[in-house]
Design an enzyme around this catalytic site. Sequence first.
Site, PDB file in Angstrom:
ATOM      1  N   HIS A  52      62.478  13.898  43.835  1.00  0.00           N
ATOM      2  CA  HIS A  52      63.926  13.433  43.580  1.00  0.00           C
ATOM      3  C   HIS A  52      64.084  13.053  41.988  1.00  0.00           C
ATOM      4  O   HIS A  52      63.348  13.651  41.054  1.00  0.00           O
ATOM      5  CB  HIS A  52      64.323  12.436  44.494  1.00  0.00           C
ATOM      6  CG  HIS A  52      64.295  12.959  45.912  1.00  0.00           C
ATOM      7  ND1 HIS A  52      65.079  14.076  46.521  1.00  0.00           N
ATOM      8  CD2 HIS A  52      63.565  12.496  46.644  1.00  0.00           C
ATOM      9  CE1 HIS A  52      64.946  14.221  47.836  1.00  0.00           C
ATOM     10  NE2 HIS A  52      63.679  13.392  47.893  1.00  0.00           N
TER      11      HIS A  52
ATOM     12  N   GLU B  76      65.014   6.312  47.230  1.00  0.00           N
ATOM     13  CA  GLU B  76      63.822   6.983  47.125  1.00  0.00           C
ATOM     14  C   GLU B  76      63.028   7.566  45.992  1.00  0.00           C
ATOM     15  O   GLU B  76      61.926   7.182  45.670  1.00  0.00           O
ATOM     16  CB  GLU B  76      63.937   8.108  48.202  1.00  0.00           C
ATOM     17  CG  GLU B  76      62.550   8.615  48.212  1.00  0.00           C
ATOM     18  CD  GLU B  76      62.632   9.968  49.163  1.00  0.00           C
ATOM     19  OE1 GLU B  76      61.593  10.775  49.397  1.00  0.00           O
ATOM     20  OE2 GLU B  76      63.832  10.322  49.485  1.00  0.00           O
TER      21      GLU B  76
ATOM     22  N   HIS C 233      56.845  10.920  48.183  1.00  0.00           N
ATOM     23  CA  HIS C 233      57.988  10.805  48.829  1.00  0.00           C
ATOM     24  C   HIS C 233      58.017   9.540  49.823  1.00  0.00           C
ATOM     25  O   HIS C 233      56.870   9.004  50.138  1.00  0.00           O
ATOM     26  CB  HIS C 233      58.434  11.988  49.893  1.00  0.00           C
ATOM     27  CG  HIS C 233      58.838  13.171  48.959  1.00  0.00           C
ATOM     28  ND1 HIS C 233      60.170  13.496  48.496  1.00  0.00           N
ATOM     29  CD2 HIS C 233      57.974  14.117  48.356  1.00  0.00           C
ATOM     30  CE1 HIS C 233      60.223  14.379  47.901  1.00  0.00           C
ATOM     31  NE2 HIS C 233      59.102  14.886  47.707  1.00  0.00           N
TER      32      HIS C 233
ATOM     33  N   GLU D 256      54.495  11.464  52.764  1.00  0.00           N
ATOM     34  CA  GLU D 256      55.561  10.692  53.419  1.00  0.00           C
ATOM     35  C   GLU D 256      55.200   9.333  53.537  1.00  0.00           C
ATOM     36  O   GLU D 256      54.434   9.129  54.687  1.00  0.00           O
ATOM     37  CB  GLU D 256      56.362  10.999  54.476  1.00  0.00           C
ATOM     38  CG  GLU D 256      56.952  12.435  54.075  1.00  0.00           C
ATOM     39  CD  GLU D 256      58.319  12.499  53.568  1.00  0.00           C
ATOM     40  OE1 GLU D 256      58.779  11.271  52.961  1.00  0.00           O
ATOM     41  OE2 GLU D 256      58.959  13.423  53.348  1.00  0.00           O
TER      42      GLU D 256
END
Length: 407
Positions: free
Chosen positions: A136, A151, A205, A267
């Site tokens: 992102h 995030e 992430h 993650e």
Amino acid sequence: MLYDFVIDLMHTLFKNGLTLSSLGAVVFLILKQRKMKAQLRKFLPWMFQDDNEIKAYMANQIVIMRNQEIIMRGMGLEPWSATILNEKPQATAMLSRRYYLSSWAITTYAQLANKYTIRRYYKMAKKIKVKGDAGHGATDPGAIGPTGKREKEFNLTMALKLEALFKNHPMIDFSLTRSTDVFLELRQRVKIANEQPADLFISIHANSATATTANGTETFYNRTTSAPLAGVIQRHMQDATGFKDRGARYGNFAVIRDTKMDAVLLEVGFISNPEEEQKLFDNDFQDRVALAVAKGICEYLGVPFETEKSAVPAPYPEMTVTVHTDAGSTYTGYNIKGITWIPSRPIGELLGGRIGYVKSKVTINGEPVETQNINGVGYVTARDLTKLLGARIFWDKAEPSKVEIYH
């Protein structure tokens, strides 16, 4: 005894010029002729498992060879074992069981070669290239937690910490797809990794789900060859987080599907879970996880985890610096002769600044400021940072070692 017999036979046949397929066939026929099925079952149990188990085993062996070749090629080596490692991976994924022993022979011989040549790798100048990817960025905040933390800030902070851990590593060249709060489309991230090129790709992430109770750490891979990398990093990362182990699993994400090298997507935890969100933005937690991921990468590549020097306590009184933004966190600063010094990059970027380095000085939005280097990290005065980025800073009168920064 059977192991020594097989290895000696392999070595003799190989040195006399037989092909690897012939080598495997000869060994298999001898063992079969001598009716050594019981010993074969004990020595090569995977030969008697079902097809899915066999395919999984062979996929893992292919990756072992590939990893060793990455190291050898990255270090500029061309030892005799490179001939074996150059065998096409497809040759070890045959459907007929009569080829499996040949596959095993290639892998075992490669492992033996690696055992006796690995020390030579450490003396070479070339480095293994690892690309880190902070998911992102900029207009794409990623997932947003219950308290508003974004995030994108977590991803970037973790990527920068990982980069710092490899800064002085003698064998690994670690670089990032982005080191500031910018937005890169998925195809841009893939292009950067493929064109530089890299040997490994690690995308970072924080997870999210509709249910705030969803929790845990997981690592995704897309290609079978990336599964062992995912497994190693997942093990290290989950130990560091202490979260539920969701495992290493298949995922159809562009950055791990379209990149050409072994690639995984991490993650770390669920930002949508209030408890995990709080930990994800804790500085000590982030340091612990970054170190775990770094060690996982090194274990997978078969190289030692090294830094130039272990960090030593700074000889200054510590300050607790809390940044009050949507993605704020707490950092350690230092009181040097009555002036508060704070880490420039993580705090500066949380405040929306562009942090760089020019001739050993930190630059804030292009303007150089007075800098202290403490354990390899650039520190600037709290007043310089907040003034140039339009933030407000307060010192707690009751506890002077506490600093609050608002933006």
